[in-house]
Design a protein around this motif. Structure first.
Motif, PDB file in Angstrom:
ATOM      1  N   ALA A   1       0.835  -1.201   0.000  1.00  0.00           N
ATOM      2  CA  ALA A   1       0.000   0.000   0.000  1.00  0.00           C
ATOM      3  C   ALA A   1       0.870   1.251   0.000  1.00  0.00           C
ATOM      4  O   ALA A   1       0.558   2.237  -0.688  1.00  0.00           O
TER       5      ALA A   1
ATOM      6  N   ALA B   1       0.998   4.087  -2.988  1.00  0.00           N
ATOM      7  CA  ALA B   1       0.769   5.500  -2.681  1.00  0.00           C
ATOM      8  C   ALA B   1       1.942   6.357  -3.128  1.00  0.00           C
ATOM      9  O   ALA B   1       1.760   7.449  -3.682  1.00  0.00           O
TER      10      ALA B   1
ATOM     11  N   LEU C   1      -3.298   5.509   5.046  1.00  0.00           N
ATOM     12  CA  LEU C   1      -3.465   4.282   4.259  1.00  0.00           C
ATOM     13  C   LEU C   1      -4.554   3.397   4.854  1.00  0.00           C
ATOM     14  O   LEU C   1      -5.312   2.747   4.118  1.00  0.00           O
TER      15      LEU C   1
END
Length: 432
Positions: free
Chosen positions: A104, A108, A202
């Motif tokens: 993640a 990002a 996140l």
């Protein structure tokens, strides 16, 4: 018995902040469906283009990546003696598909770089590397004194040896242990906060897209609260600012550094990035109007411009150091040039900030100012001097470009001891 089936879909239940939707792997078994992130976000239009018979060069690579993930999922299913979502998910995590924290972070970081938000991408990268060091058991101390090449190799080793970190493993206890580890490594509470806020963001994204349940959220009251850090007072008193203003520079570099610091102070505590981006076209009727770069991509609040009336001293600084000839679309100060990439612009701004700080620190030391004076001090000093002068917090908040007065309170320094002493004399006014 019916076998589990897979399919790549776009989850349109909730859009992300940039207007895209997460593309997911859907697994169906006995009429039950579960969705797994692929690490790819697309608009509905782009998803349809990608699935067309001719996706084009732009989406061909994305399509191949998604097909590879679906194929890998199908292979995992075929190897299971009897299918269960629990066994499938264990294999997904072990095989490294992007349904865990580090993946993640990587997604990002790539998204921020594509959007030109290099500073945010760097912040997420630092947070990811810190968490990876904690999970792998590597100490920060092992990076001290090493060259950039050696640190890069160390980070690569950590990446290769660090097991996946599912969101489910990040519990309040995990975060408390991380904070303790950071403290043992000599990192401040402020740094812990800086590194954990991206992780919290996140989590919120994963919950919004349905990849993580709300029950797994480890932050908040009665769970883990990110430390706020110590609010170190950064503002200078008016007397110290006058010393800097009256200082006679020894070199041209000192003069430029002092003037850039004073320009920030005189212009609503403008940061170096915003100063570097100023153009002559923004100068009108003795004022300068700009939008803080920090808020240009904000979707939470309506972007608002800041108009700063230019004091005579600020006008003189522009006259001394501004680019010549004066062209409307030319940058005022010689920091940036046209055509820079976001990474190049960030590097230029960092270097300019470093240079200003170098000379303002040298000047402060020569003047006997004990506080650590930086460009950030100029912003705090602007707000604090006005507050001490009786200016309302509402005015200061508008001048700083804050969305609320609560944010402004963090910038307001405590009153000087002498001011406090003068106020306290009122307690024994009867002695007069």
């Amino acid at each position: 018995m019916q076998d589990a089936s897979t399919n790549i879909i776009i989850d349109t239940r909730r859009a992300l902040k940039d207007g895209t939707f997460p593309v997911k792997l859907r697994v169906t078994y006995q009429r039950k469906q579960k969705y797994y992130p692929t690490g790819i976000n697309l608009t509905i239009e782009d998803f349809e283009k990608m699935n067309s018979s001719r996706p084009g060069r732009e989406f061909k690579g994305v399509k191949l990546k998604l097909e590879a993930q679906e194929q890998e999922a199908a292979q995992i299913i075929s190897k299971l003696q009897s299918f269960s979502f629990e066994d499938f998910e264990k294999r997904i995590q072990r095989d490294g598909l992007p349904n865990e924290v580090f993946s993640a972070f990587d997604e990002a970081i790539a998204r921020f770089r594509k959007a030109g938000r290099s500073a945010t991408a760097d912040n997420y990268m630092s947070a990811r590397n810190s968490l990876r060091g904690f999970v792998s058991g590597k100490a920060y101390a092992s990076r001290k004194g090493k060259t950039k090449t050696e640190i890069k190799a160390l980070l690569q080793e950590e990446e290769e040896n660090t097991l996946p970190l599912p969101f489910s493993r990040v519990t309040p206890g995990f975060l408390e242990n991380y904070e303790e580890w950071m403290s043992r490594e000599g990192r401040s509470a402020t740094t812990v906060g800086i590194y954990l806020r991206p992780l919290r963001a996140l989590f919120n994204e994963a919950i919004a897209s349905g990849d993580v349940s709300q029950e797994q959220y480890p932050f908040g009251k009665r769970k883990y609260q990110i430390p706020a850090g110590v609010n170190v007072k950064k503002a200078l008193g008016l007397g110290d600012i006058q010393k800097i203003f009256d200082y006679v520079p020894v070199t041209e570099s000192e003069a430029r550094g002092r003037d850039m610091w004073m320009f920030s102070y005189l212009c609503s505590g403008m940061n170096v990035k915003d100063m570097a981006r100023l153009k002559y076209s923004q100068l009108t009727d003795g004022s300068i109007t700009f939008i803080r770069s920090k808020t240009t991509r904000s979707t939470r609040h309506r972007q608002k411009s800041i108009t700063v009336p230019l004091m005579p001293d600020a006008v003189e600084i522009i006259a001394r150091w501004g680019k010549k000839p004066v062209v409307p679309e030319s940058y005022i100060f010689p920091v940036l040039t046209a055509g820079l990439s976001p990474e190049e612009e960030l590097a230029k701004v960092k270097q300019a900030t470093k240079t200003i700080n170098k000379y303002i620190k040298r000047i402060a030391a020569a003047l006997g100012i004990e506080k650590d004076v930086t460009t950030y001090t100029a912003r705090h000093s602007f707000s604090t001097v006005l507050k001490r002068s009786g200016v309302s917090t509402a005015f200061i908040s508008e001048a700083l470009g804050h969305s609320s007065e609560k944010t402004t309170q963090h910038y307001l320094d405590s009153f000087e001891d002498e001011t406090k002493r003068q106020h306290l004399t009122n307690l024994t006014a009867f002695k007069k």
